[in-house]
Design a protein around this motif. Sequence first.
Motif, PDB file in Angstrom:
ATOM      1  N   SER A  40      65.258  80.157 -10.755  1.00  0.00           N
ATOM      2  CA  SER A  40      65.539  80.387 -12.166  1.00  0.00           C
ATOM      3  C   SER A  40      64.252  80.773 -12.901  1.00  0.00           C
ATOM      4  N   THR A  41      64.357  81.791 -13.742  1.00  0.00           N
ATOM      5  CA  THR A  41      63.220  82.263 -14.522  1.00  0.00           C
ATOM      6  C   THR A  41      63.657  82.435 -15.970  1.00  0.00           C
ATOM      7  N   SER A  42      62.901  81.889 -16.882  1.00  0.00           N
ATOM      8  CA  SER A  42      63.217  82.003 -18.295  1.00  0.00           C
ATOM      9  C   SER A  42      63.104  83.448 -18.763  1.00  0.00           C
ATOM     10  N   THR A  43      64.034  83.857 -19.613  1.00  0.00           N
ATOM     11  CA  THR A  43      63.952  85.194 -20.201  1.00  0.00           C
ATOM     12  C   THR A  43      62.844  85.273 -21.246  1.00  0.00           C
ATOM     13  N   PHE A  44      62.155  84.160 -21.505  1.00  0.00           N
ATOM     14  CA  PHE A  44      60.999  84.154 -22.387  1.00  0.00           C
ATOM     15  C   PHE A  44      59.683  84.132 -21.601  1.00  0.00           C
ATOM     16  N   SER A  45      59.765  84.146 -20.275  1.00  0.00           N
ATOM     17  CA  SER A  45      58.547  84.086 -19.472  1.00  0.00           C
ATOM     18  C   SER A  45      57.783  85.400 -19.566  1.00  0.00           C
ATOM     19  N   ASP A  46      56.478  85.312 -19.345  1.00  0.00           N
ATOM     20  CA  ASP A  46      55.629  86.503 -19.400  1.00  0.00           C
ATOM     21  C   ASP A  46      55.914  87.468 -18.255  1.00  0.00           C
ATOM     22  N   PHE A  47      56.460  86.968 -17.173  1.00  0.00           N
ATOM     23  CA  PHE A  47      56.672  87.804 -15.984  1.00  0.00           C
ATOM     24  C   PHE A  47      58.138  88.166 -15.776  1.00  0.00           C
ATOM     25  N   LYS A  48      58.950  88.020 -16.802  1.00  0.00           N
ATOM     26  CA  LYS A  48      60.381  88.279 -16.659  1.00  0.00           C
ATOM     27  C   LYS A  48      60.693  89.703 -16.215  1.00  0.00           C
ATOM     28  N   SER A  49      59.837  90.678 -16.586  1.00  0.00           N
ATOM     29  CA  SER A  49      60.118  92.084 -16.289  1.00  0.00           C
ATOM     30  C   SER A  49      59.541  92.558 -14.963  1.00  0.00           C
ATOM     31  N   LEU A  50      58.837  91.676 -14.269  1.00  0.00           N
ATOM     32  CA  LEU A  50      58.310  92.049 -12.944  1.00  0.00           C
ATOM     33  C   LEU A  50      59.449  92.111 -11.934  1.00  0.00           C
ATOM     34  N   ASN A  51      59.314  92.994 -10.958  1.00  0.00           N
ATOM     35  CA  ASN A  51      60.321  93.099  -9.897  1.00  0.00           C
ATOM     36  C   ASN A  51      60.135  91.988  -8.868  1.00  0.00           C
ATOM     37  N   THR A 102      65.206  94.509  -8.631  1.00  0.00           N
ATOM     38  CA  THR A 102      65.732  93.551  -9.598  1.00  0.00           C
ATOM     39  C   THR A 102      64.565  92.760 -10.172  1.00  0.00           C
ATOM     40  N   THR A 103      64.573  92.575 -11.484  1.00  0.00           N
ATOM     41  CA  THR A 103      63.505  91.828 -12.137  1.00  0.00           C
ATOM     42  C   THR A 103      63.762  90.326 -12.041  1.00  0.00           C
ATOM     43  N   PHE A 104      62.742  89.563 -12.400  1.00  0.00           N
ATOM     44  CA  PHE A 104      62.892  88.108 -12.411  1.00  0.00           C
ATOM     45  C   PHE A 104      63.921  87.666 -13.445  1.00  0.00           C
ATOM     46  N   ALA A 105      63.903  88.276 -14.625  1.00  0.00           N
ATOM     47  CA  ALA A 105      64.823  87.807 -15.677  1.00  0.00           C
ATOM     48  C   ALA A 105      64.997  88.828 -16.802  1.00  0.00           C
ATOM     49  N   SER A 106      65.062  90.109 -16.459  1.00  0.00           N
ATOM     50  CA  SER A 106      65.203  91.137 -17.501  1.00  0.00           C
ATOM     51  C   SER A 106      66.415  92.034 -17.288  1.00  0.00           C
ATOM     52  N   GLU A 107      67.375  91.552 -16.524  1.00  0.00           N
ATOM     53  CA  GLU A 107      68.587  92.345 -16.320  1.00  0.00           C
ATOM     54  C   GLU A 107      69.532  92.161 -17.514  1.00  0.00           C
ATOM     55  N   SER A 108      70.458  93.077 -17.684  1.00  0.00           N
ATOM     56  CA  SER A 108      71.331  93.057 -18.861  1.00  0.00           C
ATOM     57  C   SER A 108      72.215  91.822 -18.922  1.00  0.00           C
ATOM     58  N   ASN A 109      72.486  91.223 -17.780  1.00  0.00           N
ATOM     59  CA  ASN A 109      73.346  90.025 -17.762  1.00  0.00           C
ATOM     60  C   ASN A 109      72.557  88.724 -17.788  1.00  0.00           C
TER      61      ASN A 109
END
Length: 450
Positions: free
Chosen positions: A239-250, A211-218
Amino acid sequence: MKKFSFNKIAVLLLTLVVITSCVEDDNFEIPKGISGTTEYPNQDAQFNSISAVLGNFGSNNDEPFTYEEEGPGVSEKYTEGYVVSSDEGGNFYKELIIQDSPENPTAAIVIQADKNPLFTQYEFGRKVFVKLNGLTVGESNGVLQLGRLDGEMIDRIPNTQVQSHIIRTDEVATIIAKEVSISDFNDALESQYIKLNDMQFNSNLVVGNATTFASESNDSFDGERVLESCATGGSVILSTSTFSDFKSLNLPANRGSIEGILTRDFFDDFYTIYINTPEGINFDNELRCDPLFEDDFSAGNLNKWTTYNVAGNQEWYYNTFGNPSDSATMSGFSGGAQTNEDWLISLPIDLSDIPTAYLTFQTVKRYSGNDLEVFYATDYNGGDPTTDGTWIALSPALDTNTGSWSSWTDSGQLDVSAAAGGNLFIAFKYTSTSSSASTWEVDNVKVSAE
């Protein structure tokens, strides 16, 4: 003519600076020539500690408090603090968080500032003076903040005024995160830079899948991920912003410590933690502390449970609301208070090879009525729990704030080791009368071996 030519050159240079500053490039450098002041901005100014700034809101009946602009008869007023937020990773936007000490702080506050990025001038650990004149301290999303008052809202300090209100010093301190536990969370800790030890992400997020920090479909504005304490069984949301640079990291699957800023979610329903960057997570222990049984009801059902209705027409049901979402819920109210007795009983939990076991869960109560009763048994066979099984009462901490849906309360560790060597059944017993029927939500139920 010479003057006109000089102005054109100046405009061109200014344009180049503006264009350059708008390029999306994370490799910012600290601007030259702003090493910071070495002394107090005005020796005749009035100093206000961050605690005093926060206190002005409370003494103003929890209404926004505005500091007067300096002028005849009005002195300059300042507070000071150390920066503990960083927008370098994109997880914070146009806000600066400062606390009153680099170690063991007693107070912290959010400053709204219309400047991006901020870390190039006010980096992590930088000491700053904050000129208070013309600023307002007020509450937004349950968190006290400083900014410009716009109607009833706390707005950002205009970009052109940021440097005159937030004055950089030449000191960069080493910030030592304040070690706390989830049970310590309270309003006084809000916005402080804290450290939680012996934590891990919920197994549903990291065991058997990624699961990513903040890149899931929901994920809409923030990704909300459940962190669990291996020491107490309590949980908190990262909580992680969907605008963060690391949102797609697992998310890391191991166990360890995490450092971040304690705050409230957007709706002020629960405490949450924001990290500056993933470097704030140090999960270096490969041995997870996954529970023997857990249910956060995110599966959207009560399939791990038996519901048994002893009296009344209402029963336990799955609810989309919880902490942070989804729960098992029971209410005896239907057009008025109704008489009910309803049990929520876990399926058998295998403790055959386990010497010790502990139960934890969270509850929220709304409206007046009887408290939940919590039991465990080893000999339940699926029938009427009033006659089937030897039920032993437990003494958990339960929510007592009947006026809020967000006062989630940790049960504390409940010893069920007497069931070791066989099967364990956990039961939540709800009762209501024709005169009072509370609503109970139960979430994040776990049975752990440690």
